[in-house]
Design a protein around this motif. Structure first.
Motif, PDB file in Angstrom:
ATOM      1  N   GLU A 388     -43.232 -16.467   4.041  1.00  0.00           N
ATOM      2  CA  GLU A 388     -42.398 -17.462   3.362  1.00  0.00           C
ATOM      3  C   GLU A 388     -42.576 -17.333   1.850  1.00  0.00           C
ATOM      4  OE1 GLU A 388     -42.757 -20.735   6.994  1.00  0.00           O
ATOM      5  OE2 GLU A 388     -43.606 -21.182   5.031  1.00  0.00           O
ATOM      6  N   LEU A 389     -43.817 -17.138   1.424  1.00  0.00           N
ATOM      7  CA  LEU A 389     -44.075 -16.878   0.010  1.00  0.00           C
ATOM      8  C   LEU A 389     -43.410 -15.577  -0.410  1.00  0.00           C
ATOM      9  CD1 LEU A 389     -45.580 -17.532  -2.642  1.00  0.00           C
ATOM     10  CD2 LEU A 389     -47.525 -16.256  -1.742  1.00  0.00           C
ATOM     11  N   TYR A 390     -43.448 -14.586   0.464  1.00  0.00           N
ATOM     12  CA  TYR A 390     -42.798 -13.305   0.182  1.00  0.00           C
ATOM     13  C   TYR A 390     -41.319 -13.509  -0.143  1.00  0.00           C
ATOM     14  CZ  TYR A 390     -40.685  -8.741   0.901  1.00  0.00           C
ATOM     15  OH  TYR A 390     -39.964  -7.594   0.725  1.00  0.00           O
ATOM     16  N   SER A 391     -40.636 -14.333   0.629  1.00  0.00           N
ATOM     17  CA  SER A 391     -39.207 -14.543   0.435  1.00  0.00           C
ATOM     18  C   SER A 391     -38.910 -15.200  -0.904  1.00  0.00           C
ATOM     19  CB  SER A 391     -38.638 -15.399   1.579  1.00  0.00           C
ATOM     20  OG  SER A 391     -37.230 -15.467   1.500  1.00  0.00           O
ATOM     21  N   LEU A 392     -39.742 -16.158  -1.315  1.00  0.00           N
ATOM     22  CA  LEU A 392     -39.533 -16.830  -2.596  1.00  0.00           C
ATOM     23  C   LEU A 392     -39.739 -15.863  -3.761  1.00  0.00           C
ATOM     24  CD1 LEU A 392     -41.339 -20.272  -2.050  1.00  0.00           C
ATOM     25  CD2 LEU A 392     -38.949 -19.694  -1.652  1.00  0.00           C
ATOM     26  N   VAL A 393     -40.824 -15.097  -3.709  1.00  0.00           N
ATOM     27  CA  VAL A 393     -41.117 -14.154  -4.789  1.00  0.00           C
ATOM     28  C   VAL A 393     -40.081 -13.035  -4.811  1.00  0.00           C
ATOM     29  CG1 VAL A 393     -42.827 -12.509  -5.662  1.00  0.00           C
ATOM     30  CG2 VAL A 393     -43.562 -14.714  -4.763  1.00  0.00           C
ATOM     31  N   ASP A 394     -39.572 -12.664  -3.657  1.00  0.00           N
ATOM     32  CA  ASP A 394     -38.556 -11.621  -3.553  1.00  0.00           C
ATOM     33  C   ASP A 394     -37.311 -11.986  -4.359  1.00  0.00           C
ATOM     34  OD1 ASP A 394     -37.572  -9.129  -2.315  1.00  0.00           O
ATOM     35  OD2 ASP A 394     -36.167 -10.446  -1.293  1.00  0.00           O
ATOM     36  N   PHE A 395     -36.953 -13.266  -4.391  1.00  0.00           N
ATOM     37  CA  PHE A 395     -35.802 -13.705  -5.182  1.00  0.00           C
ATOM     38  C   PHE A 395     -36.073 -13.547  -6.674  1.00  0.00           C
ATOM     39  CE2 PHE A 395     -33.908 -17.229  -7.653  1.00  0.00           C
ATOM     40  CZ  PHE A 395     -32.573 -16.850  -7.563  1.00  0.00           C
ATOM     41  N   LEU A 396     -37.288 -13.830  -7.099  1.00  0.00           N
ATOM     42  CA  LEU A 396     -37.621 -13.761  -8.524  1.00  0.00           C
ATOM     43  C   LEU A 396     -37.733 -12.318  -9.008  1.00  0.00           C
ATOM     44  CD1 LEU A 396     -40.288 -16.585  -8.712  1.00  0.00           C
ATOM     45  CD2 LEU A 396     -37.969 -16.644  -9.636  1.00  0.00           C
ATOM     46  N   ASP A 397     -38.476 -11.498  -8.294  1.00  0.00           N
ATOM     47  CA  ASP A 397     -38.659 -10.100  -8.666  1.00  0.00           C
ATOM     48  C   ASP A 397     -39.103  -9.340  -7.424  1.00  0.00           C
ATOM     49  OD1 ASP A 397     -39.318  -7.601  -9.630  1.00  0.00           O
ATOM     50  OD2 ASP A 397     -40.329  -8.350 -11.419  1.00  0.00           O
ATOM     51  N   ALA A 398     -38.179  -8.585  -6.864  1.00  0.00           N
ATOM     52  CA  ALA A 398     -38.435  -7.905  -5.590  1.00  0.00           C
ATOM     53  C   ALA A 398     -39.553  -6.880  -5.687  1.00  0.00           C
ATOM     54  CB  ALA A 398     -37.153  -7.225  -5.103  1.00  0.00           C
ATOM     55  N   ARG A 399     -39.898  -6.450  -6.919  1.00  0.00           N
ATOM     56  CA  ARG A 399     -40.914  -5.396  -7.065  1.00  0.00           C
ATOM     57  C   ARG A 399     -42.334  -5.946  -7.001  1.00  0.00           C
ATOM     58  NH1 ARG A 399     -38.424  -3.621 -12.636  1.00  0.00           N
ATOM     59  NH2 ARG A 399     -38.471  -5.896 -12.710  1.00  0.00           N
ATOM     60  N   VAL A 400     -42.507  -7.248  -7.145  1.00  0.00           N
ATOM     61  CA  VAL A 400     -43.851  -7.820  -7.208  1.00  0.00           C
ATOM     62  C   VAL A 400     -44.614  -7.584  -5.905  1.00  0.00           C
ATOM     63  CG1 VAL A 400     -45.172  -9.956  -7.398  1.00  0.00           C
ATOM     64  CG2 VAL A 400     -43.265  -9.540  -8.943  1.00  0.00           C
ATOM     65  N   LEU A 401     -44.010  -7.921  -4.785  1.00  0.00           N
ATOM     66  CA  LEU A 401     -44.672  -7.767  -3.485  1.00  0.00           C
ATOM     67  C   LEU A 401     -44.143  -6.579  -2.692  1.00  0.00           C
ATOM     68  CD1 LEU A 401     -44.965 -11.516  -2.381  1.00  0.00           C
ATOM     69  CD2 LEU A 401     -46.714 -10.060  -3.413  1.00  0.00           C
ATOM     70  N   GLY A 402     -43.159  -5.863  -3.243  1.00  0.00           N
ATOM     71  CA  GLY A 402     -42.663  -4.663  -2.590  1.00  0.00           C
ATOM     72  C   GLY A 402     -41.854  -4.963  -1.342  1.00  0.00           C
ATOM     73  N   PRO A 403     -41.620  -3.945  -0.510  1.00  0.00           N
ATOM     74  CA  PRO A 403     -40.810  -4.127   0.693  1.00  0.00           C
ATOM     75  C   PRO A 403     -41.564  -4.903   1.764  1.00  0.00           C
ATOM     76  CG  PRO A 403     -41.692  -1.911   0.652  1.00  0.00           C
ATOM     77  CD  PRO A 403     -42.060  -2.540  -0.670  1.00  0.00           C
ATOM     78  N   LEU A 404     -40.824  -5.580   2.618  1.00  0.00           N
ATOM     79  CA  LEU A 404     -41.443  -6.399   3.657  1.00  0.00           C
ATOM     80  C   LEU A 404     -42.275  -5.566   4.616  1.00  0.00           C
ATOM     81  CD1 LEU A 404     -41.716  -9.244   4.843  1.00  0.00           C
ATOM     82  CD2 LEU A 404     -39.706  -8.760   6.257  1.00  0.00           C
ATOM     83  N   PHE A 405     -41.829  -4.359   4.960  1.00  0.00           N
ATOM     84  CA  PHE A 405     -42.579  -3.556   5.926  1.00  0.00           C
ATOM     85  C   PHE A 405     -43.956  -3.191   5.369  1.00  0.00           C
ATOM     86  CE2 PHE A 405     -40.107  -0.378   3.538  1.00  0.00           C
ATOM     87  CZ  PHE A 405     -41.053   0.580   3.239  1.00  0.00           C
ATOM     88  N   ARG A 406     -44.046  -2.951   4.057  1.00  0.00           N
ATOM     89  CA  ARG A 406     -45.344  -2.633   3.467  1.00  0.00           C
ATOM     90  C   ARG A 406     -46.184  -3.893   3.284  1.00  0.00           C
ATOM     91  NH1 ARG A 406     -43.643   0.758  -0.640  1.00  0.00           N
ATOM     92  NH2 ARG A 406     -43.472   2.434   0.887  1.00  0.00           N
ATOM     93  N   PHE A 407     -45.527  -5.004   2.957  1.00  0.00           N
ATOM     94  CA  PHE A 407     -46.212  -6.289   2.847  1.00  0.00           C
ATOM     95  C   PHE A 407     -46.869  -6.651   4.180  1.00  0.00           C
ATOM     96  CE2 PHE A 407     -46.177 -10.904   3.379  1.00  0.00           C
ATOM     97  CZ  PHE A 407     -46.732 -11.367   2.188  1.00  0.00           C
ATOM     98  N   ASN A 408     -46.141  -6.460   5.270  1.00  0.00           N
ATOM     99  CA  ASN A 408     -46.687  -6.765   6.601  1.00  0.00           C
ATOM    100  C   ASN A 408     -47.901  -5.898   6.923  1.00  0.00           C
ATOM    101  OD1 ASN A 408     -44.765  -8.723   7.064  1.00  0.00           O
ATOM    102  ND2 ASN A 408     -43.388  -7.368   8.190  1.00  0.00           N
ATOM    103  N   ARG A 409     -47.806  -4.615   6.586  1.00  0.00           N
ATOM    104  CA  ARG A 409     -48.933  -3.707   6.846  1.00  0.00           C
ATOM    105  C   ARG A 409     -50.160  -4.091   6.026  1.00  0.00           C
ATOM    106  NH1 ARG A 409     -45.518   1.635   6.228  1.00  0.00           N
ATOM    107  NH2 ARG A 409     -46.582   1.665   4.220  1.00  0.00           N
ATOM    108  N   GLU A 410     -49.916  -4.590   4.807  1.00  0.00           N
ATOM    109  CA  GLU A 410     -51.019  -4.856   3.890  1.00  0.00           C
ATOM    110  C   GLU A 410     -51.718  -6.177   4.173  1.00  0.00           C
ATOM    111  OE1 GLU A 410     -53.497  -3.789   0.725  1.00  0.00           O
ATOM    112  OE2 GLU A 410     -51.929  -2.615   1.730  1.00  0.00           O
ATOM    113  N   PHE A 411     -50.964  -7.208   4.571  1.00  0.00           N
ATOM    114  CA  PHE A 411     -51.530  -8.553   4.609  1.00  0.00           C
ATOM    115  C   PHE A 411     -51.577  -9.199   5.991  1.00  0.00           C
ATOM    116  CE2 PHE A 411     -49.788  -8.083   0.244  1.00  0.00           C
ATOM    117  CZ  PHE A 411     -51.002  -8.086  -0.422  1.00  0.00           C
ATOM    118  N   TYR A 412     -50.984  -8.569   6.993  1.00  0.00           N
ATOM    119  CA  TYR A 412     -51.075  -9.083   8.358  1.00  0.00           C
ATOM    120  C   TYR A 412     -51.985  -8.186   9.188  1.00  0.00           C
ATOM    121  CZ  TYR A 412     -47.462 -12.720   8.239  1.00  0.00           C
ATOM    122  OH  TYR A 412     -46.754 -13.867   7.993  1.00  0.00           O
ATOM    123  N   ASP A 413     -52.775  -8.789  10.034  1.00  0.00           N
ATOM    124  CA  ASP A 413     -53.554  -8.065  11.029  1.00  0.00           C
ATOM    125  C   ASP A 413     -52.704  -8.029  12.293  1.00  0.00           C
ATOM    126  OD1 ASP A 413     -55.566  -6.765  12.308  1.00  0.00           O
ATOM    127  OD2 ASP A 413     -56.816  -8.542  12.623  1.00  0.00           O
TER     128      ASP A 413
END
Length: 429
Positions: A388-413
């Motif tokens: 949910e935080l990813y979606s908010l930051v994605d609107f502001l600057d999509a480069r901050v957290l990168g693509p969702l598939f990489r975000f999931n790999r990095e921060f979800y177990d």
């Protein structure tokens, strides 16, 4: 002796490319699979493609119009090394160096060039002098530096083409632009260069504007707040945070005055000459409250948008008042019209958790809004899951957290089926 029955031949089905992709509910995804996903979309979706430089059949700039009506610009720099550029949001943030628009242009280019022409492009590469933005070094001549006139060539390192430290990027760009204007068709300055220069100029401008503003407040030339009533110190800090970060999130708890801080930031940018029109997107139940708050704290005019499509379109004009107040549901249909007609300088998202689910129609529509400044207001940036935080930051600057598939790999177990079972690296997040 009875005849031995012949073995029946079993026809093996050729695996489809999509069979190599993980199931929709499986969040495990490699970069190679993500590239394949975009290649499949390029084949499946209908896109209008036009070569903008007919003299270059392959290494050219292309216009791509998607089914959604959005128009993007694609550059092909090297088809063997797969060096491309696209103006779409996915290309900017996915880190893959490609997107469905690039892959569609590759198919188009191969068809137009023919088998021999495409083989030549693969073997010989681009005949153009390519000037591009390098993430590490800034401006760089990637190919063909030896063909530049001596005065221009001397601005770049002879070994790797990077801009020399004694030369300002703006100085080099002036020389390159003059060269291009003097009928030098083999020179191509990447579309990414202008984006980089604009970001560089905007960052310098933000520092200068804040310094000048604080100096004028200190001298008593300007008031310390931009509202008809004084702000609390933390609210003034919120105003400055929004106005001078350009695209920012304000996550104060309910009751601390996020609305007044956003109104004050908009008024401040109006004083600085950086904002003529503001689009406020809020739940329908809060539109009247925004109108009341704007009237209470400023003298700036506002308008609430109601009615059918024709009535709404009439509100999105250059003659619109400073504040235009809409609700989220209206933006699902009106985003492109707002971009082309209203052209807001600031977009304010109130109760921004409405776009917390990144794959909803509302979230996708909101993320198509275009503006230099964007303010995200929410008391609950995370309610259930970190994406949910990813979606908010994605609107502001999509480069901050990168693509969702990489975000999931990095921060979800993820478990053995690719579903989330916990979190990881939260301190880094």
């Amino acid at each position: 002796m009875p005849a031995v029955p012949s073995k029946k031949r079993i026809a093996r089905k050729k695996p489809k490319p999509e069979d190599a992709l993980p199931a929709a509910q499986d969040w495990r995804s490699t970069d190679e699979q993500e590239v394949l996903r975009r290649q499949l979309r390029a084949r499946e979706e209908r896109m209008g493609i036009r070569n903008l430089e007919g003299m270059h059949p392959v290494f050219s700039n292309f216009q791509v119009k998607s089914d959604s009506g959005m128009v993007y610009q694609v550059e092909l720099r090297d088809v063997r090394e797969r060096m491309f550029s696209c103006t779409c949001a996915d290309f900017r943030k996915n880190g893959l160096g490609t997107c469905k628009h690039v892959e569609a242009v590759l198919i188009y280019g191969a068809n137009k060039a023919g088998k021999a022409g495409w083989a030549k492009a693969l073997l010989e590469g681009s005949p153009r002098i390519e000037v591009m933005e390098d993430p590490q070094y800034g401006l760089r001549v990637w190919r063909g530096q030896e063909s530049l006139p001596r005065t221009v060539r001397g601005m770049f390192d002879v070994h790797d083409g990077t801009l020399l430290s004694r030369v300002l990027p703006e100085e080099a760009m002036d020389a390159l632009e003059r060269l291009r204007a003097a009928d030098f068709p083999q020179l191509r300055i990447s579309q990414d260069v202008m984006v980089w220069l604009e970001a560089r100029a905007a960052a310098a401008e933000r520092l200068r504007l804040r310094h000048d503003y604080e100096q004028k407040v200190h001298r008593g030339e300007w008031p310390p707040q931009e509202t008809l009533v004084p702000l609390f110190p933390y609210q003034r800090e919120g105003m400055l945070h929004l106005a001078f970060k350009e695209r920012a999130l304000l996550a104060d708890e309910m009751g601390l005055g996020k609305t007044i801080q956003a109104i004050a930031a908009c008024a401040l940018l109006h004083r600085l000459g950086k904002a003529r029109r503001v689009l406020v997107v809020t739940p329908a139940s809060l539109k009247a409250e925004w109108e009341e708050q704007i009237g209470k704290f400023t003298l700036l005019p506002c308008r609430m948008v109601f009615g059918g499509r024709a009535a709404r379109l009439a509100c999105y004009t250059e003659e619109a008042p400073f504040f235009t107040i809409v609700n989220y549901e209206q933006m699902v249909a009106d985003t492109l019209d707002v971009n082309s007609r209203l052209q807001p300088d600031i977009v304010v998202l109130d109760e921004a958790q409405r776009i917390k689910n990144w794959n909803t129609k509302t979230a996708q529509a909101i993320k198509r809004l275009e503006s230099r400044y964007a303010f995200v207001l929410t008391g609950t940036p995370i309610e259930n899951r970190i994406d949910e935080l990813y979606s908010l930051v994605d609107f502001l600057d999509a480069r901050v957290l990168g693509p969702l598939f990489r975000f999931n790999r990095e921060f979800y177990d993820l478990d053995d089926k690719g579903r989330p079972k916990g979190y990881r690296n939260l301190q880094e997040l």
